[in-house]
Design a protein around this motif. Structure first.
Motif, PDB file in Angstrom:
ATOM      1  N   LYS A  81       1.222   3.766  -3.437  1.00  0.00           N
ATOM      2  CA  LYS A  81       0.813   5.168  -3.271  1.00  0.00           C
ATOM      3  C   LYS A  81       1.856   6.109  -3.863  1.00  0.00           C
ATOM      4  O   LYS A  81       1.513   7.127  -4.469  1.00  0.00           O
ATOM      5  CB  LYS A  81       0.595   5.469  -1.786  1.00  0.00           C
ATOM      6  CG  LYS A  81       0.015   6.823  -1.516  1.00  0.00           C
ATOM      7  CD  LYS A  81      -0.318   6.972  -0.041  1.00  0.00           C
ATOM      8  CE  LYS A  81      -1.042   8.273   0.207  1.00  0.00           C
ATOM      9  NZ  LYS A  81      -1.422   8.407   1.623  1.00  0.00           N
ATOM     10  N   THR A 110      -7.008   1.149  -3.968  1.00  0.00           N
ATOM     11  CA  THR A 110      -5.895   0.361  -3.438  1.00  0.00           C
ATOM     12  C   THR A 110      -6.419  -0.896  -2.755  1.00  0.00           C
ATOM     13  O   THR A 110      -5.882  -1.993  -2.967  1.00  0.00           O
ATOM     14  CB  THR A 110      -5.042   1.199  -2.467  1.00  0.00           C
ATOM     15  OG1 THR A 110      -4.554   2.353  -3.155  1.00  0.00           O
ATOM     16  CG2 THR A 110      -3.874   0.392  -1.931  1.00  0.00           C
ATOM     17  N   ARG A 145       0.831  -1.212   0.000  1.00  0.00           N
ATOM     18  CA  ARG A 145       0.000   0.000   0.000  1.00  0.00           C
ATOM     19  C   ARG A 145       0.866   1.262   0.000  1.00  0.00           C
ATOM     20  O   ARG A 145       0.598   2.213  -0.719  1.00  0.00           O
ATOM     21  CB  ARG A 145      -0.941   0.011   1.199  1.00  0.00           C
ATOM     22  CG  ARG A 145      -2.062  -0.972   1.102  1.00  0.00           C
ATOM     23  CD  ARG A 145      -2.823  -1.084   2.436  1.00  0.00           C
ATOM     24  NE  ARG A 145      -3.785  -2.151   2.385  1.00  0.00           N
ATOM     25  CZ  ARG A 145      -4.978  -2.046   1.803  1.00  0.00           C
ATOM     26  NH1 ARG A 145      -5.340  -0.918   1.245  1.00  0.00           N
ATOM     27  NH2 ARG A 145      -5.794  -3.077   1.779  1.00  0.00           N
ATOM     28  N   GLU A 153      -7.689   5.302  -1.693  1.00  0.00           N
ATOM     29  CA  GLU A 153      -7.620   4.178  -0.752  1.00  0.00           C
ATOM     30  C   GLU A 153      -8.533   3.022  -1.163  1.00  0.00           C
ATOM     31  O   GLU A 153      -8.167   1.858  -1.040  1.00  0.00           O
ATOM     32  CB  GLU A 153      -7.973   4.655   0.656  1.00  0.00           C
ATOM     33  CG  GLU A 153      -7.734   3.608   1.705  1.00  0.00           C
ATOM     34  CD  GLU A 153      -7.975   4.112   3.120  1.00  0.00           C
ATOM     35  OE1 GLU A 153      -8.234   3.267   3.990  1.00  0.00           O
ATOM     36  OE2 GLU A 153      -7.920   5.326   3.356  1.00  0.00           O
TER      37      GLU A 153
END
Length: 127
Positions: free
Chosen positions: A88, A110, A84, A107
């Protein structure tokens, strides 16, 4: 008053469900990744390495792919949290990486991407 509380509880429960991981939605997110990466039983290294079994794999370890020294020497094992962070902003997580992706800031996307990737074992078979 009970009606207001009931509606509030439903809103909270609904919001929690919206944040759940959705592998089907993650496959759509992965469409961007396909420019460089493959996944599945017939996957081959391309611009980027195969992503079969990526969650749980040591960085820089796919046979036949030429990694940057930064990635190979990062000491990272890709768990969900590390992936993660990386996805990002890849260059911030691993300065010197060859990955030229600007990053995935959403988010929920993801979450969905992680759910999609976790379906595939190291041989590219869905678990």
């Amino acid at each position: 008053m009970r009606a207001v509380i009931f509606v509030a509880v439903l809103a909270v429960v609904g919001a929690g469900e919206a944040r759940a991981q959705d592998a089907a939605a993650g496959e759509k997110v992965f469409a961007v990744c396909k420019a460089c990466h493959q996944i599945g039983e017939t996957a081959k290294n391309a611009v980027g390495p195969v992503l079969n079994g990526v969650i749980g794999r040591k960085a820089g370890s796919v046979a036949g792919y030429t990694y940057s020294a930064a990635n190979k020497d990062s000491g990272i094992t890709w768990d969900e949290a590390t992936f993660r962070e990386y996805i990002k902003d890849p260059k911030a997580k691993v300065p010197g990486t060859k990955m030229i992706y600007a990053g995935l800031k959403d988010e929920q996307k993801t979450n969905d991407l992680v759910a999609f990737l976790k379906q595939f074992d190291t041989d590219g078979k869905k678990k």
